[in-house]
Design an enzyme around this catalytic site. Structure first.
Site, PDB file in Angstrom:
ATOM      1  CB  SER A 125      -0.714   0.093   1.250  1.00 30.27           C
ATOM      2  OG  SER A 125      -1.642   1.300   1.232  1.00 30.27           O
ATOM      3  CD  GLU A 127      -2.912   5.567   3.581  1.00 33.26           C
ATOM      4  OE1 GLU A 127      -2.614   5.847   4.869  1.00 33.26           O
ATOM      5  OE2 GLU A 127      -3.846   6.057   2.730  1.00 33.26           O
ATOM      6  CE1 TYR A 148      -4.775  -1.415   4.677  1.00 31.61           C
ATOM      7  CE2 TYR A 148      -3.479   0.246   3.984  1.00 31.61           C
ATOM      8  CZ  TYR A 148      -4.450  -1.086   3.935  1.00 31.61           C
ATOM      9  OH  TYR A 148      -4.318  -1.218   2.508  1.00 31.61           O
TER      10      TYR A 148
END
Length: 321
Positions: A125, A127, A148
């Protein structure tokens, strides 16, 4: 006939990947924690539910993962399982870390134990990068700012370690935001599109949003699953950033969605401080140059086109999902 196991087949990416692999002639196996109880709504919506072999696999349980590999004997494994919401990860940090990092480790160890030439894709990801001042590529350091992102960072390094230490064909796709009509409404993009369509149809609801100044690199999910498959067809396993290379604010996304419905978003949106996250990323943009050069992959749909397709699908127009 090649066999592929898609863990997390009931989600957006899993459903689109299953359809693509079926079109390529694969025997597709899809897993969820309890295949008998899961609805697999997305597979049904794409018209492929009866074509996917469904299995129950608990990714947190090494024995369950190993049993699935020994039973199915897949050529390729796509690990898309785990808690997938950044916002929810602040409320469920333990579940998020375990489902993503422990689940990924179980697959890697089970593949090593099985001793078969299984190719493994891990859903990374963007992120993991944290706040991006300019643009991120495969060499950009990670600076995660949510449970996450921490979990996805751990999983990324697990994959890299098993690739280097044990010679597994294992790679991570560092995917930037990618959307579609199959997104559940807990994702802000689907929340926006669904609200704009309801209001255009006469609803008096107000759309409540948090920080709309954040900027993201939004792409079209069916294109991103093609990049996943291409990674596992290479001679050598490597990690790739998958992105459009463009960044837009959430305010632009909102404006595009409401404009497509013939509305001025300012008349229907309420900014709610209660929806702000403990930490959030101000900006995100990826550099997909490596994917373009080595995979022959390039995003065709950018943010405004993605929003248009989602709005049309929300209005139940006859468009392909």
């Amino acid at each position: 006939m090649k066999k592929a196991l898609i863990c997390g087949v009931s989600g957006q990416d899993g459903a689109y990947l299953a359809r693509m692999l079926l079109d390529k002639g694969y025997a597709v196996y899809g897993s969820s924690r309890d295949a008998q109880m899961s609805s697999f709504r997305n597979l049904a919506r794409l018209g492929i539910l009866e074509k996917v072999n469904l299995e129950s696999v608990a990714v947190n349980d090494f024995r369950s993962v190993l049993q699935a590999l020994m039973k199915i004997q897949p050529d390729e494994v796509y690990n898309l399982a785990g808690q997938s919401s950044v916002g929810l990860s602040f409320q469920q940090p333990v579940e998020t870390l375990e489902s993503i990092s422990v689940g990924t480790l179980n697959f890697l160890e089970a593949i090593r134990f099985a001793g078969r030439p299984i190719r493994f894709y891990n859903a990374g990801s963007s992120e993991c990068f944290g706040d991006i001042n300019d643009v991120a590529d495969e060499a950009t350091p990670f600076a995660p700012r949510s449970p996450y992102a921490v979990a996805k960072s751990a999983a990324f390094w697990e994959v890299a370690n098993y690739r280097e230490a044990y010679g597994l064909f294992a790679c991570s796709g560092i995917l930037f935001n990618h959307e579609s009509p199959l997104r559940p409404e807990r994702f802000v993009t689907k929340k926006i599109v669904a609200a704009s369509s309801r209001i255009a149809a006469g609803s008096k609801d107000k759309l409540r949003l948090g920080n709309i100044s954040i900027r993201r690199d939004w792409g079209w999910a069916p294109e991103y699953v093609d990049a996943m498959w291409r990674m596992l067809q290479q001679e050598k396993p490597e990690d790739y950033v998958i992105a459009t290379g463009e960044s837009h604010s959430l305010e632009e996304f909102v404006d595009t969605a409401f404009s497509a419905a013939g509305l001025n978003w300012r008349d229907h949106v309420v900014l709610d401080p209660g929806l702000l996250r403990p930490t959030d990323l101000a900006a995100g943009r990826g550099n997909p140059a490596k994917a373009r050069a080595k995979l022959g992959w390039q995003a065709q749909h950018k943010m405004r086109e993605v929003v248009r397709l989602m709005v049309e699908a929300e209005r139940h127009l006859d468009i392909p999902l």
